[in-house]
Design a protein around this motif. Structure first.
Motif, PDB file in Angstrom:
ATOM      1  N   TRP A  92     -30.938  -4.119  82.115  1.00 21.99           N
ATOM      2  CA  TRP A  92     -31.172  -2.711  82.481  1.00 21.99           C
ATOM      3  C   TRP A  92     -32.454  -2.194  81.848  1.00 21.99           C
ATOM      4  O   TRP A  92     -33.227  -1.467  82.484  1.00 21.99           O
ATOM      5  N   ASN A  93     -32.714  -2.559  80.602  1.00 23.30           N
ATOM      6  CA  ASN A  93     -33.966  -2.157  79.954  1.00 23.30           C
ATOM      7  C   ASN A  93     -35.182  -2.654  80.732  1.00 23.30           C
ATOM      8  O   ASN A  93     -36.157  -1.915  80.947  1.00 23.30           O
ATOM      9  N   LEU A  94     -35.144  -3.906  81.154  1.00 25.11           N
ATOM     10  CA  LEU A  94     -36.288  -4.478  81.850  1.00 25.11           C
ATOM     11  C   LEU A  94     -36.480  -3.859  83.232  1.00 25.11           C
ATOM     12  O   LEU A  94     -37.620  -3.611  83.661  1.00 25.11           O
ATOM     13  N   LEU A  95     -35.393  -3.596  83.937  1.00 22.48           N
ATOM     14  CA  LEU A  95     -35.505  -2.999  85.270  1.00 22.48           C
ATOM     15  C   LEU A  95     -36.091  -1.589  85.192  1.00 22.48           C
ATOM     16  O   LEU A  95     -36.970  -1.231  85.986  1.00 22.48           O
ATOM     17  N   THR A  96     -35.603  -0.784  84.262  1.00 22.29           N
ATOM     18  CA  THR A  96     -36.125   0.586  84.154  1.00 22.29           C
ATOM     19  C   THR A  96     -37.553   0.591  83.623  1.00 22.29           C
ATOM     20  O   THR A  96     -38.353   1.456  83.993  1.00 22.29           O
ATOM     21  N   TRP A  97     -37.893  -0.378  82.770  1.00 23.30           N
ATOM     22  CA  TRP A  97     -39.289  -0.491  82.336  1.00 23.30           C
ATOM     23  C   TRP A  97     -40.184  -0.832  83.518  1.00 23.30           C
ATOM     24  O   TRP A  97     -41.294  -0.297  83.636  1.00 23.30           O
ATOM     25  N   LEU A  98     -39.735  -1.714  84.400  1.00 28.36           N
ATOM     26  CA  LEU A  98     -40.542  -2.126  85.543  1.00 28.36           C
ATOM     27  C   LEU A  98     -40.920  -0.942  86.415  1.00 28.36           C
ATOM     28  O   LEU A  98     -42.059  -0.840  86.892  1.00 28.36           O
ATOM     29  N   VAL A  99     -39.978  -0.017  86.630  1.00 30.67           N
ATOM     30  CA  VAL A  99     -40.253   1.144  87.486  1.00 30.67           C
ATOM     31  C   VAL A  99     -40.738   2.343  86.681  1.00 30.67           C
ATOM     32  O   VAL A  99     -40.963   3.421  87.233  1.00 30.67           O
ATOM     33  N   GLY A 100     -40.922   2.178  85.371  1.00 31.78           N
ATOM     34  CA  GLY A 100     -41.494   3.238  84.550  1.00 31.78           C
ATOM     35  C   GLY A 100     -40.571   4.396  84.262  1.00 31.78           C
ATOM     36  O   GLY A 100     -41.041   5.509  84.022  1.00 31.78           O
ATOM     37  N   LEU A 101     -39.264   4.166  84.246  1.00 34.20           N
ATOM     38  CA  LEU A 101     -38.314   5.249  83.985  1.00 34.20           C
ATOM     39  C   LEU A 101     -37.848   5.206  82.535  1.00 34.20           C
ATOM     40  O   LEU A 101     -37.357   4.173  82.069  1.00 34.20           O
ATOM     41  N   PRO A 102     -37.955   6.324  81.811  1.00 32.16           N
ATOM     42  CA  PRO A 102     -37.506   6.363  80.418  1.00 32.16           C
ATOM     43  C   PRO A 102     -35.997   6.531  80.302  1.00 32.16           C
ATOM     44  O   PRO A 102     -35.487   7.604  79.981  1.00 32.16           O
ATOM     45  N   SER A 103     -35.248   5.474  80.575  1.00 33.99           N
ATOM     46  CA  SER A 103     -33.796   5.516  80.427  1.00 33.99           C
ATOM     47  C   SER A 103     -33.425   5.181  78.984  1.00 33.99           C
ATOM     48  O   SER A 103     -34.281   4.825  78.169  1.00 33.99           O
ATOM     49  N   SER A 104     -32.144   5.245  78.676  1.00 36.70           N
ATOM     50  CA  SER A 104     -31.681   5.095  77.300  1.00 36.70           C
ATOM     51  C   SER A 104     -31.315   3.650  76.987  1.00 36.70           C
ATOM     52  O   SER A 104     -30.363   3.100  77.552  1.00 36.70           O
ATOM     53  N   SER A 105     -32.047   3.030  76.055  1.00 34.84           N
ATOM     54  CA  SER A 105     -31.670   1.707  75.570  1.00 34.84           C
ATOM     55  C   SER A 105     -30.335   1.768  74.839  1.00 34.84           C
ATOM     56  O   SER A 105     -29.540   0.822  74.888  1.00 34.84           O
ATOM     57  N   SER A 106     -30.103   2.881  74.158  1.00 42.60           N
ATOM     58  CA  SER A 106     -28.841   3.044  73.425  1.00 42.60           C
ATOM     59  C   SER A 106     -27.655   2.999  74.372  1.00 42.60           C
ATOM     60  O   SER A 106     -26.664   2.300  74.133  1.00 42.60           O
ATOM     61  N   HIS A 107     -27.745   3.730  75.470  1.00 41.34           N
ATOM     62  CA  HIS A 107     -26.626   3.770  76.404  1.00 41.34           C
ATOM     63  C   HIS A 107     -26.491   2.466  77.176  1.00 41.34           C
ATOM     64  O   HIS A 107     -25.385   2.101  77.588  1.00 41.34           O
ATOM     65  N   ALA A 108     -27.607   1.762  77.367  1.00 40.50           N
ATOM     66  CA  ALA A 108     -27.511   0.439  77.979  1.00 40.50           C
ATOM     67  C   ALA A 108     -26.698  -0.492  77.082  1.00 40.50           C
ATOM     68  O   ALA A 108     -25.845  -1.258  77.559  1.00 40.50           O
ATOM     69  N   LEU A 109     -26.959  -0.420  75.785  1.00 43.35           N
ATOM     70  CA  LEU A 109     -26.205  -1.250  74.845  1.00 43.35           C
ATOM     71  C   LEU A 109     -24.738  -0.834  74.793  1.00 43.35           C
ATOM     72  O   LEU A 109     -23.838  -1.687  74.795  1.00 43.35           O
ATOM     73  N   MET A 110     -24.498   0.480  74.750  1.00 42.19           N
ATOM     74  CA  MET A 110     -23.113   0.972  74.737  1.00 42.19           C
ATOM     75  C   MET A 110     -22.374   0.558  76.014  1.00 42.19           C
ATOM     76  O   MET A 110     -21.229   0.093  75.966  1.00 42.19           O
ATOM     77  N   GLY A 111     -23.026   0.729  77.145  1.00 41.40           N
ATOM     78  CA  GLY A 111     -22.402   0.362  78.401  1.00 41.40           C
ATOM     79  C   GLY A 111     -22.086  -1.115  78.467  1.00 41.40           C
ATOM     80  O   GLY A 111     -21.009  -1.526  78.913  1.00 41.40           O
ATOM     81  N   GLY A 112     -23.045  -1.940  78.014  1.00 39.63           N
ATOM     82  CA  GLY A 112     -22.804  -3.376  78.004  1.00 39.63           C
ATOM     83  C   GLY A 112     -21.640  -3.761  77.108  1.00 39.63           C
ATOM     84  O   GLY A 112     -20.786  -4.580  77.487  1.00 39.63           O
ATOM     85  N   LEU A 113     -21.572  -3.150  75.936  1.00 38.21           N
ATOM     86  CA  LEU A 113     -20.487  -3.467  75.002  1.00 38.21           C
ATOM     87  C   LEU A 113     -19.138  -3.031  75.562  1.00 38.21           C
ATOM     88  O   LEU A 113     -18.143  -3.768  75.468  1.00 38.21           O
ATOM     89  N   ILE A 114     -19.102  -1.851  76.172  1.00 42.87           N
ATOM     90  CA  ILE A 114     -17.847  -1.356  76.743  1.00 42.87           C
ATOM     91  C   ILE A 114     -17.399  -2.235  77.909  1.00 42.87           C
ATOM     92  O   ILE A 114     -16.236  -2.636  78.008  1.00 42.87           O
ATOM     93  N   GLY A 115     -18.326  -2.557  78.814  1.00 41.96           N
ATOM     94  CA  GLY A 115     -17.976  -3.375  79.974  1.00 41.96           C
ATOM     95  C   GLY A 115     -17.475  -4.755  79.585  1.00 41.96           C
ATOM     96  O   GLY A 115     -16.464  -5.244  80.116  1.00 41.96           O
TER      97      GLY A 115
END
Length: 421
Positions: A92-115
């Protein structure tokens, strides 16, 4: 050092890889406004941010403890689960970086851990009260609090400096902006580097290398700090462009107000152990600063794309992590397959990014005027049915040419215009 199995070593390396992506993904949080206003040159800005990220990693372990002890049940977590969580977060970090969107790395990690935890041990493995109070509520409150604070700080800044000399005032605010950017970098190290510390500590506990409820060992703190600093120095130039120029045009006064407000919110949350998204805080403060200046604007088309990415981060990372955990459940060959998929996907994203390179030389450039929004359907329809002015002939909807004036061949030529000497 703790005894390591092969899967535990893979998890630690993957966690540090995530920390690296977190660094370049979130460089914009600290330095986008400083670069966009010209307070610092791009390479100097990211070098300064990298050093302060490393220093900040040693200031606290409260957020790391939230990750390793509070969010999921340690007893039901295996190293493979954490590996799957990191796969979802990194992609998710790499995809949002590719399109230049400042999404949350923290929530990506939280989401991954929860899933991954839910896929492995069921819904009971997630502590819902911690998820709500220390993750979801701060995610909503942080951009609002930082945005409102930045808006009022911007208005106060302009009011206090309305009689000051323009050039001297701007120079002073640039210096203040450098200091506040350093504060944001320090705060980023205290918050985001700790998330990787927490993940590695959780893996060590799950693998039997650490006792439950242990704090992160010193080597974990050091390696996480170095990884995020290296990623920061690399510079996430695509997201820096969006944050610095895509949301609004900032003057030094606004940049100073935005960064000071964001740093205050991030440091306060780190002290309380909230796993706050620095991206949410800084984005909110940038929008607040844009609204705080008279005549300032926020480009809501960009902001809307960013809000959508924020909303998708947790579920998207959770879904990818859950699928990765399912494949890992087939044994060592499943884990190897997920690892190959992660490497191949990361390489493909990097190769796609090379089609349009954004770096320190063009980070403040734009392919098109950012203030101009494309014409909507209604505007185009009105243009299509509006009759052209008298005396013109149209050959399409976008161009008009003067209609020819009929002439009589027998009529005498018009006399030349009088010339005044």
């Amino acid at each position: 050092m703790e005894s390591f199995s092969l899967i535990l070593a893979i998890v630690v390396v993957t966690a540090l890889a995530f920390d690296f992506t977190n660094g370049f993904h979130d460089t914009a949080n600290a330095m986008a406004t400083t670069i966009s206003t010209g307070a610092l040159k791009p390479k100097v800005a990211v070098a300064m941010s990298a050093v302060l990220n490393l220093v900040g990693a040693f200031l606290s372990v409260e957020v790391a403890n939230t990750i390793s002890k509070g969010l999921v049940d340690e007893s039901g977590i295996r190293p493979e689960v954490i590996f799957a969580a990191l796969v979802g977060a990194i992609l998710w970090n790499l995809l949002t970086w590719l399109v230049g969107l400042p999404s949350s790395s923290s929530h990506a990690l939280m989401g991954g851990l929860i899933g991954a935890a839910v896929a492995s041990a069921g819904l009971g493995s997630v502590h819902g009260d911690v998820l709500v109070t220390k993750v979801l509520l701060p995610a909503i409150a942080a951009p609002l609090v930082a945005g409102i604070a930045a808006m009022f700080a911007t208005r106060l800044t302009y009011r206090l400096g309305r009689n000051a000399d323009g050039k001297a005032s701007e120079k002073g605010y640039r210096a203040g902006q450098i200091a506040s950017a350093g504060l944001v970098s320090l705060a980023h190290g205290t918050n985001d580097a700790q998330k990787t510390m927490g993940i590695i500590t959780l893996a060590l506990v799950a693998g039997g290398s650490l006792a439950p409820d242990s704090d992160p060992p010193m080597w974990v703190i050091l390696s996480a700090g170095i990884a995020i600093a290296m990623g920061t120095y690399l510079g996430g130039w695509r997201i820096i462009r969006t944050m610095g120029k895509g949301l609004t045009d900032l003057q030094p006064q606004q940049g100073f107000a935005a960064q000071t407000s964001a740093a205050t919110v991030i440091l306060a949350s780190s002290h309380l152990g909230f796993s706050l998204s620095t991206t949410h805080s800084v984005s909110g403060s940038v929008m607040g600063a844009g609204l705080g200046r008279k005549g300032g604007v926020v480009r809501w088309s960009t902001a809307t794309r960013m809000f959508v990415a924020w909303g998708l981060t947790l579920p998207a990372a959770a879904l990818v992590a859950a699928l990765a955990e399912w494949v890992c459940g087939f044994g060592d060959w499943g884990t190897a397959l997920v690892a190959v998929f992660l490497v191949a996907s990361s390489a493909a994203i990097w190769k796609i990014s090379r089609r349009e390179v954004v770096d320190h030389t063009n980070v403040n450039g734009h392919d098109e005027a950012p203030d101009e929004e494309p014409s909507g359907v209604v505007t185009q329809a009105m243009a299509a049915v509006t009759p052209p002015p008298a005396g013109t002939v149209t050959d399409d909807l976008s161009a008009t040419i003067p209609a020819p004036v009929p002439t009589d061949p027998a009529a005498p030529a018009a006399p030349p215009a009088a010339t005044t000497v």
